[in-house]
Structure formats: C-alpha cells, structure tokens
Design a protein around this motif. Sequence first.
Motif, PDB file in Angstrom:
ATOM      1  N   SER A   1     141.858 -49.859   4.282  1.00 29.11           N
ATOM      2  CA  SER A   1     141.767 -50.674   3.068  1.00 29.11           C
ATOM      3  C   SER A   1     140.324 -51.039   2.759  1.00 29.11           C
ATOM      4  O   SER A   1     139.907 -51.065   1.587  1.00 29.11           O
ATOM      5  N   LYS A   2     139.515 -51.335   3.801  1.00 33.94           N
ATOM      6  CA  LYS A   2     138.101 -51.648   3.584  1.00 33.94           C
ATOM      7  C   LYS A   2     137.350 -50.442   3.042  1.00 33.94           C
ATOM      8  O   LYS A   2     136.559 -50.542   2.101  1.00 33.94           O
ATOM      9  N   ILE A   3     137.587 -49.271   3.622  1.00 37.13           N
ATOM     10  CA  ILE A   3     136.892 -48.057   3.191  1.00 37.13           C
ATOM     11  C   ILE A   3     137.357 -47.637   1.792  1.00 37.13           C
ATOM     12  O   ILE A   3     136.555 -47.290   0.931  1.00 37.13           O
TER      13      ILE A   3
ATOM     14  N   LYS B   1     144.094 -51.804   8.091  1.00 34.92           N
ATOM     15  CA  LYS B   1     143.008 -52.746   7.786  1.00 34.92           C
ATOM     16  C   LYS B   1     141.701 -51.998   7.552  1.00 34.92           C
ATOM     17  O   LYS B   1     140.974 -52.265   6.598  1.00 34.92           O
ATOM     18  N   GLY B   2     141.371 -51.059   8.438  1.00 38.90           N
ATOM     19  CA  GLY B   2     140.140 -50.290   8.281  1.00 38.90           C
ATOM     20  C   GLY B   2     140.176 -49.401   7.044  1.00 38.90           C
ATOM     21  O   GLY B   2     139.190 -49.320   6.297  1.00 38.90           O
TER      22      GLY B   2
ATOM     23  N   ASP C   1     146.143 -52.025  12.438  1.00 36.64           N
ATOM     24  CA  ASP C   1     144.677 -51.997  12.452  1.00 36.64           C
ATOM     25  C   ASP C   1     144.136 -50.802  11.676  1.00 36.64           C
ATOM     26  O   ASP C   1     143.084 -50.896  11.026  1.00 36.64           O
TER      27      ASP C   1
ATOM     28  N   VAL D   1     134.031 -52.766  -4.176  1.00 35.28           N
ATOM     29  CA  VAL D   1     133.437 -53.974  -3.588  1.00 35.28           C
ATOM     30  C   VAL D   1     131.944 -54.016  -3.899  1.00 35.28           C
ATOM     31  O   VAL D   1     131.394 -55.048  -4.330  1.00 35.28           O
TER      32      VAL D   1
ATOM     33  N   ASN E   1     135.747 -49.681  -0.873  1.00 35.10           N
ATOM     34  CA  ASN E   1     134.341 -49.998  -0.626  1.00 35.10           C
ATOM     35  C   ASN E   1     133.472 -49.894  -1.875  1.00 35.10           C
ATOM     36  O   ASN E   1     132.656 -50.775  -2.155  1.00 35.10           O
TER      37      ASN E   1
END
Length: 399
Positions: free
Chosen positions: A380-382, A377-378, A374, A388, A385
């Motif tokens: 990778s999003k940040i 996962k967090g 987890d 994106v 960002n």
Amino acid sequence: MKEKVVLAFSGGLDTSFCSIYLSQDLNLEVHSVIVNTGGFGAEELADIERRAYKMGVVSHAVVDETENFYNTCVRYLIYGNVLKNNTYPLSVSAERVSQATAIALYAKKIGADYVAHGSTGAGNDQVRFDMIFNILIPEVKILTPIRDLKLSREAEIKYLKEHGVEMNFEKAKYSINKGIWGTSVGGKETLTSHEGLPDDAWPTQLTKEGSEKVTLEFKQGELIAINDETFDHPTKAIQHLQELASPYAIGRDIHVGDTIIGIKGRVGFEAAAPMVIIKAHHTLEKHTLTKWQLSWKDQLSSFYGNWLHEGQFHDPVMRNIESFLTDTQQNVSGKVFVQLYPYRFQVLGIESAYDLMSNKFGSYGEMNNTWTGDDVKGFSKIFGNQTVIYHKVNGAKEN
C-alpha cells in the motif's frame, strides 16, 4: 432488351413497392433476392418467394448466409460482448453488412446493371447498403425508390392498392426484420421519444410462465452446448436457445442511438438468445480473464461494435481487432448457469477449469493464502507513493 436490376427483397411494404415500381414505372427486369441470416424458416421463405412473383419479378433467389454471418461477424460480437449504447446487440445493423455483401456478390454473378434496396432517406441502412455496393460493385448503379421519391408508408400503401396488391396493410404498419441475432421492430411509436411499442407489435408473445434453468457451455468463447446437448455449429445452439428463451418474451427493449447521418433514432428489438448469450459469456470472461485483458477488450470491442454499426465491416482495422478478440478467448471455456423468467433472466454462476476466482488463492473479504498483512502494508505504501509525493510537493506550495 430490358436492363437487369437486383432488388434486395424482404416481402415487406417497402420492397413490395420497389418491385412493382422498378418493373412497371422504370421498365426494368427485376430479379429479387432475399438473404437469410437465420431469421426465416422454409415456410416463410416459400411465402416470400410467392409474394415476389406476384409482384412481377422475373426471378427470385434465396441466399443462405446464416453460418457465414456467424463465422464472419456474430462470433466477434459475442467475443466482444457488444451492446451498442449498453443496450442493443446490433441485431439488424450487423445483419445488413452481411446482406449487402451477399447481394453485391449476387448482382455481380448475374451481371446486373442496377442494384436496388428499399431504404428510406432517414436511417442507417441507406448508408450501409450504398457504401458496401460502392466498395464491392462500383460499376453497378444503385436505385433507391423509397428514398428518392420521399415516400411515406401511407403513400406506399396507396400505390400498392392502386396496383391491385392485397396484403396485411395493418401488419405492414410495423417494419420487422428477423435474423439469428435478433429481430427489430419499427413503427409510428418509435418515431416518437415517449411512446413504447404496444404488446401486440412484438413478433414473439409471452407463452411461458414460471421459470427454468439452462446451462450454456462455451469452448474458447463459442457456445457449443445447451443443457449438455452439443451442436455441430454455434448457429444451431443459438437457434435452440432462442426456442427455449423467446417464449418468456426475454430480450425486449427499445434502442436509442445516433445514426450515421447524425440524427437520433429509436428502434424496438427482441433478442432473447443474443442477450442471454452475451451476458453469460461476459460473466464467464470476468472469471477467466485478467483485469487488463478485460479493460482492453472493452475498449476495442466498443470501437468494433460502433464501426460495424456504421457499416464499416470491410475496413481492414476490423480484421486486426478480430485477431485480438480471438486471441483473448483461449481460456474462455466452461459452463454458465442461467435462470429464465417471464421478461427477464438471471446469470447464476459459472464453472470453469480456468476460473481465476479459485479459493486456493483466497476468498475476497475473508482470508487469503498467498500473502500476509505485513505484505499488504508495504504494498500500500509503494502503490500510493507517487501520489503521496505529489500531495507533499503541491500541498506545501498551496500552504
């Protein structure tokens, strides 16, 4: 009273010509000097001295710069893993800086009116020597007979034969420069783009078969021991490794590069110990330094090697970079295991108290002990960002 000239003397074709030309054609008092940067033994130096006096010099001196060459230059080439064009360990170009500096100081010491070297008009050495002499002894005039007379090697051989000089002119077809950081080999083949050097042109021949494992131990980036034998100075360790590795004919290659004067040049070299040391040291660094330490080292080391190659050792920026490189070596300590084979070697691995690949923190591609799925996962999003956002904004415009 004759004027004095200090001649940078190696005993080869070019400097043999210079010694006779300067004394007989220019009527100067010739004082030859050879700067030993670790490539000559006592017997070779004695032979070169005999040759110098046969050429008519008034005095001959040997300046041993081996340890000083390491202390002021080679150690930083190791710290920086410097390979010009990813190939050449600066075997001769680094030496020339040390040699030119020592010759300038010797010329000053004996009160010479002139200083002379045997460089041609086509290579890097002429710039390195001239520039350093201009920096350190601007009041002393520079003489360069080979360059000024635009002589070919054939013309030099003819001149020496006319003056009764007997030497191995077949061997003189190759220009060989030896030092602790490697040996260069230049000849008619290196003047082409397609020919390699014949096997018998290499100064060191293959005499060992099979393979053997050697252990190199580094302390803060410096080679201090080989196979658990400790040396009182890194130069001794380098020379010992050379004795072990060179019979395997390791480190042979041909370097192609851009000269200071803007033309391409080729030179053969053999550098068994330097190549093994650089690759072993770099492997140890990859284990003990962080990503950004390695990144900035690569950039500054590349500049350092290029600027040194062009003779700019006395530029103060070089001292700045040396300070940085030295600081990066605080944790570069440990053992590196290397396997030697005919014509090649392999770095097997390392052992270090500073190894950042410790399995206490996880094994790459298998498992980790310091984060969860987890967390990734967090992260990778940040981490992605901003990219994106860019694609959302610009993708909408494109549509």
